[in-house]
Enzyme design. Structure first.
Site, PDB file in Angstrom:
ATOM      1  N   ASN A   1       0.867  -1.179   0.000  1.00  0.00           N
ATOM      2  CA  ASN A   1       0.000   0.000   0.000  1.00  0.00           C
ATOM      3  C   ASN A   1       0.906   1.232   0.000  1.00  0.00           C
ATOM      4  O   ASN A   1       1.503   1.564   1.019  1.00  0.00           O
ATOM      5  CB  ASN A   1      -0.888  -0.042   1.250  1.00  0.00           C
ATOM      6  CG  ASN A   1      -1.734   1.209   1.410  1.00  0.00           C
ATOM      7  OD1 ASN A   1      -1.811   2.047   0.510  1.00  0.00           O
ATOM      8  ND2 ASN A   1      -2.370   1.338   2.562  1.00  0.00           N
TER       9      ASN A   1
ATOM     10  N   LYS B   1       0.180   4.329  -0.315  1.00  0.00           N
ATOM     11  CA  LYS B   1      -0.418   5.544   0.277  1.00  0.00           C
ATOM     12  C   LYS B   1      -0.101   6.745  -0.616  1.00  0.00           C
ATOM     13  O   LYS B   1      -0.074   6.614  -1.828  1.00  0.00           O
ATOM     14  CB  LYS B   1       0.056   5.715   1.717  1.00  0.00           C
ATOM     15  CG  LYS B   1      -0.143   4.413   2.530  1.00  0.00           C
ATOM     16  CD  LYS B   1       0.097   4.564   3.995  1.00  0.00           C
ATOM     17  CE  LYS B   1      -0.145   3.226   4.686  1.00  0.00           C
ATOM     18  NZ  LYS B   1      -0.007   3.265   6.122  1.00  0.00           N
TER      19      LYS B   1
ATOM     20  N   HIS C   1      -9.540   1.400   4.917  1.00  0.00           N
ATOM     21  CA  HIS C   1      -8.250   1.504   5.613  1.00  0.00           C
ATOM     22  C   HIS C   1      -8.419   2.449   6.810  1.00  0.00           C
ATOM     23  O   HIS C   1      -9.155   3.423   6.731  1.00  0.00           O
ATOM     24  CB  HIS C   1      -7.178   2.028   4.655  1.00  0.00           C
ATOM     25  CG  HIS C   1      -5.807   1.960   5.246  1.00  0.00           C
ATOM     26  ND1 HIS C   1      -5.334   2.904   6.123  1.00  0.00           N
ATOM     27  CD2 HIS C   1      -4.818   1.025   5.118  1.00  0.00           C
ATOM     28  CE1 HIS C   1      -4.109   2.570   6.498  1.00  0.00           C
ATOM     29  NE2 HIS C   1      -3.774   1.428   5.902  1.00  0.00           N
TER      30      HIS C   1
ATOM     31  N   GLU D   1      -6.666   4.750   7.937  1.00  0.00           N
ATOM     32  CA  GLU D   1      -6.380   6.170   7.649  1.00  0.00           C
ATOM     33  C   GLU D   1      -7.594   6.846   7.020  1.00  0.00           C
ATOM     34  O   GLU D   1      -7.872   8.014   7.265  1.00  0.00           O
ATOM     35  CB  GLU D   1      -5.126   6.280   6.764  1.00  0.00           C
ATOM     36  CG  GLU D   1      -3.871   6.035   7.588  1.00  0.00           C
ATOM     37  CD  GLU D   1      -2.687   5.469   6.817  1.00  0.00           C
ATOM     38  OE1 GLU D   1      -2.697   5.519   5.569  1.00  0.00           O
ATOM     39  OE2 GLU D   1      -1.768   4.959   7.477  1.00  0.00           O
TER      40      GLU D   1
ATOM     41  N   GLU E   1      -5.627  -4.916  10.499  1.00  0.00           N
ATOM     42  CA  GLU E   1      -4.563  -3.931  10.690  1.00  0.00           C
ATOM     43  C   GLU E   1      -4.780  -3.193  12.006  1.00  0.00           C
ATOM     44  O   GLU E   1      -5.514  -2.200  12.051  1.00  0.00           O
ATOM     45  CB  GLU E   1      -4.568  -2.921   9.542  1.00  0.00           C
ATOM     46  CG  GLU E   1      -4.310  -3.527   8.185  1.00  0.00           C
ATOM     47  CD  GLU E   1      -3.672  -2.510   7.246  1.00  0.00           C
ATOM     48  OE1 GLU E   1      -2.598  -2.802   6.726  1.00  0.00           O
ATOM     49  OE2 GLU E   1      -4.239  -1.419   7.061  1.00  0.00           O
TER      50      GLU E   1
ATOM     51  N   GLY F   1       2.588   2.003  10.867  1.00  0.00           N
ATOM     52  CA  GLY F   1       3.579   3.066  10.752  1.00  0.00           C
ATOM     53  C   GLY F   1       4.272   3.394  12.067  1.00  0.00           C
ATOM     54  O   GLY F   1       4.941   4.426  12.182  1.00  0.00           O
TER      55      GLY F   1
ATOM     56  N   SER G   1       3.331  -2.419  10.320  1.00  0.00           N
ATOM     57  CA  SER G   1       4.786  -2.529  10.511  1.00  0.00           C
ATOM     58  C   SER G   1       5.354  -3.891  10.100  1.00  0.00           C
ATOM     59  O   SER G   1       6.242  -4.426  10.759  1.00  0.00           O
ATOM     60  CB  SER G   1       5.164  -2.191  11.957  1.00  0.00           C
ATOM     61  OG  SER G   1       4.803  -0.852  12.249  1.00  0.00           O
TER      62      SER G   1
END
Ligand code: PGA
Length: 259
Positions: free
Chosen positions: A11, A13, A97, A99, A171, A177, A217
């Protein structure tokens, strides 16, 4: 037992220039020669899809959008439809996702509409769920995951729409991250729970076939241990997918295991 083919998905991003994207694909192509039994996928920014498709050529790498709108067309400034993704030759789309959920206020109800729209078009959705650190520490992980699945896949439940090709991704928000990965046991526990949810709401056949990816991660150092878990069928990789050598090492995790 049904054998699920592992998938390693990158991904990207909102990263990489067009030139960097094309170079990254070249490195991946060179690095995965001879690798069998693993599906490889990249999810570039929308503006990069055409260039990335050219770079992918006949290498068999799958390409996904990172999001889409549920309608086919209309007055939705700044949005992209599933049909547009298909025209750009995407076969998959990442939906829900964290985010998108946290930074852009996307709700599970909206994810549900998107999952349904993607499925009708024949785009394979990669539907993401995951708890925050606060929720984990309050012992709410399973409840949160169950609610996200119930609401984000509500149309699937109502219409028995779930196809075996559907992909889910666990996730944990606290691992994205942050450099802090769930331990293989922590991830396996939630993956098992997700598979149980599929079995409860659909049937054992779907539960056996739907792939559940882990994200948060993932890197060359931890992929083999994660993949050794029975219900982890692949990885959705952010940061480590932006560097060709680390992404290739993740794809080649089986060799890391033996060597
Ligand atoms: P990360 O991101 O690998 O950088 O933690 C994963 C993701 O958001 O899919």
């Amino acid at each position: 037992m049904y054998e699920r083919k592992p998938m390693i998905a990158g991904n990207w991003k909102m990263n990489l220039s067009l030139k960097e994207a094309a170079e990254l694909i070249k490195t991946i192509r060179n690095g995965i020669g001879g690798v069998e039994g693993v599906d490889v996928l990249v999810a570039p920014p929308f503006t990069h899809l055409g260039r990335v498709r050219e770079a992918i050529g006949d290498s068999g790498i799958f390409m996904a959008g990172q999001n889409m709108h549920w309608d086919v067309s209309g007055a939705y400034t700044g949005e992209i439809s599933g049909r547009m993704l298909q025209e750009a030759t995407c076969t998959h789309v990442i939906l829900g996702h964290s985010e998108r959920r946290i930074l852009f206020g996307e709700t599970s109800e909206q994810v549900d509409l998107k999952v349904k729209a993607a499925t009708f078009l024949g785009l394979i959705p990669i539907v993401c769920v995951g708890e925050t650190l606060e929720q984990r520490e309050a012992d709410q992980t399973f409840e949160v995951i169950r609610t996200q699945l119930d609401l984000s896949l509500n149309n699937f439940k109502a219409d028995e729409l779930m196809r075996p090709s559907t992909i889910l991704a666990y996730e944990p928000v606290w691992a994205i991250g942050t450099g802090r990965t769930a331990t293989p046991a922590q991830a396996q526990e939630v993956h098992r729970f997700i598979r149980g949810w599929i079995e409860e709401n659909f049937n054992t056949g779907s539960a056996a076939q739907v792939r559940v990816l882990y994200g948060g991660s993932v890197k060359p150092e931890n992929i083999a241990d994660l993949m050794s878990q029975p219900d982890i069928d692949g990885a959705l990789v952010g940061g480590a997918s932006l560097k060709g050598d680390s992404f290739v090492q993740i794809i080649r995790y089986k060799e890391g295991q033996s060597g």
